[in-house]
Design an enzyme around this catalytic site. Structure first.
Site, short mmCIF file in Angstrom:
data_model
loop_
_atom_site.label_atom_id
_atom_site.label_comp_id
_atom_site.label_asym_id
_atom_site.label_seq_id
_atom_site.Cartn_x
_atom_site.Cartn_y
_atom_site.Cartn_z
CE1 TYR A 1 8.84 48.25 -28.12
CE2 TYR A 1 7.99 47.86 -30.32
CZ TYR A 1 8.85 48.51 -29.49
OH TYR A 1 9.71 49.40 -29.99
CE LYS B 1 12.88 51.90 -26.38
NZ LYS B 1 11.43 51.64 -26.48
CB VAL C 1 8.17 53.47 -33.93
CG1 VAL C 1 7.38 52.82 -32.82
CG2 VAL C 1 9.10 54.53 -33.42
CB SER D 1 12.52 50.69 -29.82
OG SER D 1 11.71 51.57 -29.12
CE1 TYR E 1 14.04 55.66 -25.21
CE2 TYR E 1 12.53 57.51 -25.47
CZ TYR E 1 12.84 56.17 -25.66
OH TYR E 1 11.95 55.35 -26.31
N1 GLU Z 1 11.58 56.98 -29.89
C1 GLU Z 1 10.45 56.16 -29.87
C2 GLU Z 1 9.57 56.50 -28.70
O1 GLU Z 1 10.05 56.68 -27.63
C3 GLU Z 1 10.85 54.74 -29.79
C4 GLU Z 1 9.70 53.81 -29.81
C5 GLU Z 1 9.97 52.60 -30.61
O2 GLU Z 1 10.83 52.58 -31.49
O3 GLU Z 1 9.31 51.60 -30.37
O4 GLU Z 1 8.40 56.62 -28.81
#
Ligand code: GLU
Length: 597
Positions: free
Chosen positions: A249, A75, A267, A72, A197
């Site tokens: 988050y 992003k 994550v 993430s 993605y």
């Molecule tokens: N690729 C992970 C997902 O979509 C990213 C989530 C994250 O890093 O928080 O679940």
């Protein structure tokens, strides 16, 4: 395993990062993410911490070159690319900018529009990556990889195993994407959009890459390592704003409260932090807390923010000296101490031993870091590093910490850090190495250098040994010495007004012992000049301004020659006057003087 070696042993900033990391090494809560099976295979002990300053200098502590998938943390950067391709309005039409208060994989969409809440949660990120320009998924993926590489300043690659693992198991993201497709907020082929993605999340980065990527955002979109502009300043600003409110988050509010810097976590155990105008940080430690943020990563950012006083909302007092923060290059300078020729020549022969570094404006992380760099680049001959803080306003905690650490580090390398600081912020240096003005700081360094060379700058120099007398023979010397009167000034005595007593009838002053200084007033610490044993002064050296006065800083013995004395000498021993007229008075020097007046 986390390695303990320092990349640049002794570097004060690296040492501070090491301290943070070592303090948290035993924090072993949390588990690495396993919902993407490939992520569960990571070594949970890996722990790296990198910081990239806006001049491109990267500081590293621990496992900072181990690759991991960006997840993430991609992003914000893909959001930046979407902004570059479509502009803020158009992107906002498809994805919101409100904190969701929910988990990263939250399924909630805005009621009427079906928009995902923001680009930092999965749903929003799937939409923003679908907005990146490109003909088809491959082109879009290529543009994303190129964009992330431009932020990192090096070509990045995709971890195909993680990509395959995530694609095979990413049903929740799939569900989100279909929901958004149904609501109209995600257009095009859903599987293709998801592949773009998933690939973006599977790009391999290191802690150092994260630091550079976030420094690029912190620096308004210019990569500090390559110098390339990656995104427009306003887009960097938009991204940082959304990171600040939504980056962590459902822990975003708490994060802003306690850490106070825009950040994004992933994550894989990565956290990227950007402090606008200051630096970027990358942290990596795989075990996560229940909200999906790295346990040690969060703790490290808390410590750094707290310890260094970096919270964005910390109120800053208006600066007292309104100058732009700046760290000027070190320059050789001489103090305004009048010294006998032997001392002047000894100092002139070694201009490389004392360096002055001038700082101005408010002292923040960036200015302190530049100072560390200047100190690192000092030539080996330098034994005194003078930091001139006389034009400095506020000193932030992080800057004081770094300068204090710099002083310790320099000492281990045989160089003394000396401060000229009218505010006597003694937190930064040993009291013995701190002076209220640049003149005194330089005098102390020069005295140290002279002592090293076997010259005692405080040892009395009787008039008979005065270098003004050149090679005159004993008869002439005796006649000269006789012509001078003796003036004893106890310590603390001021001679006032200077014009009347000093420069009136007296044509030559000679300091045999002690010290004289010209001050703005009796309580002022700022001196125009000082004079130690062996110094000869003419009326031109004394202040024309009556507001200034001459102070004996120690018990002082002066020898003075009056106009009448000179006339008598001219009549009795004319060769003696000729000797004086040939005397090399210090005023003729061309040395660059420290302006402390
Ligand atoms: N690729 C992970 C997902 O979509 C990213 C989530 C994250 O890093 O928080 O679940």
């Amino acid at each position: 395993m986390g390695n303990e070696q320092q990349d640049r042993p002794g570097d004060p900033l690296t040492a501070l990062l090491d301290q943070v990391r070592l303090r948290l090494r035993d924090l072993d809560d949390g588990e690495p993410a396993s919902y993407i099976p490939e992520l569960g295979r990571v070594d949970p002990d890996l722990f790296g911490l990198s910081l990239c300053a806006l001049d491109g200098q990267v500081y590293a502590s621990g496992d900072t070159t181990t690759p991991f998938t960006v997840q993430s943390v991609s992003k914000p950067f893909v959001f930046a690319l979407a902004l570059a391709d479509h502009g803020l309005e158009n992107v906002l039409a498809r994805v919101g900018a409100e904190p969701s208060g929910e988990a990263f994989n939250s399924i909630r969409l805005e009621p009427v529009t079906g928009r995902p809440p923001n680009p930092m949660v999965n749903a929003g990120a799937i939409v923003t990556s679908s907005l990146v320009a490109g003909d088809g998924p491959d082109e879009r993926s290529a543009r994303i990889l190129e964009g992330l590489s431009a932020f990192a300043g090096r070509p990045l690659k995709v971890d195909e195993a993680v990509f395959a693992s995530e694609r095979a198991t990413g049903d929740r993201n799939r569900a989100l994407a279909y929901l958004m497709h149904n609501a109209g907020s995600l257009t095009g082929d859903v599987e293709e959009q998801l592949a773009v993605y998933f690939r973006q999340c599977s790009v391999l980065v290191t802690c150092e890459d994260l630091a550079v990527m976030h420094a690029t955002l912190a620096g308004g979109g210019v990569n500090p390592v390559t110098g390339d502009r990656v995104v427009a300043p306003r887009h960097a600003q938009h991204v940082l704003a959304v990171m600040a409110t939504c980056g962590m988050y459902d822990a975003s509010g708490q994060w802003m409260l306690q850490v106070g810097m825009p950040a994004k976590s992933g994550v894989s155990g990565a956290i990227g932090v950007a402090l606008p105008g200051q630096f970027g940080i990358g942290v990596f430690s795989p075990p996560l807390e229940e909200k999906g943020n790295s346990v040690r990563g969060i703790a490290a950012c808390h410590l750094i923010s707290d310890q260094f006083g970096l919270h964005l909302m910390r109120a800053t007092v208006p600066q007292r000296r309104p100058l732009p923060p700046r760290s000027l290059h070190p320059a050789p300078l001489r103090s305004l101490r009048h010294r006998p020729r032997s001392q002047r020549e000894a100092l002139d022969a070694r201009p490389d031993r004392i360096r002055v570094h001038v700082l101005q404006g408010d002292l923040d992380f960036a200015t302190a870091e530049q100072t560390l760099r200047a100190a690192r680049e000092l030539p080996g001959a330098v034994s005194w590093f003078v930091l001139d803080l006389t034009r400095v306003g506020r000193v932030e905690t992080v800057a004081a910490d770094l300068l204090r650490a710099l002083g310790e580090d320099l000492r281990t390398r045989g160089t003394r850090m000396v401060l000229a600081d009218p505010d006597e912020r003694q937190a930064m240096a040993r009291p013995a190495d701190e002076f209220p003005d640049l003149g005194r700081a330089l005098e102390s360094c020069e005295d140290g250098l002279l002592a090293e060379l076997g010259l005692d700058p405080d040892a009395p120099v009787p008039l008979a040994d005065c270098d003004l007398f050149g090679r005159a023979d004993a008869r002439v010397r005796a006649a000269l010495a006789d012509a001078f009167d003796t003036l004893r000034l106890p310590e603390g005595e001021t001679v006032e007004p200077p014009g009347a007593r000093l420069s009136g009838r007296i044509v030559l002053w000679y300091v045999e012992s002690g010290r004289l200084a010209v001050c703005a007033d009796s309580v002022s610490t700022v001196r125009t000049w000082s004079a130690g044993p062996g110094a000869a002064l003419t009326p031109a050296d004394f202040p024309a301004r009556m507001s200034r006065q001459v102070l004996a800083e120690r018990d002082t013995v002066c020898r003075t020659l009056t106009a009448e004395g000179l006339m008598r000498l001219r009549a009795s021993v004319p060769e003696a006057v000729a000797v004086l007229e040939r005397a090399p008075l210090e005023g003729a020097e061309t040395v660059d003087r420290a302006d402390t007046a």
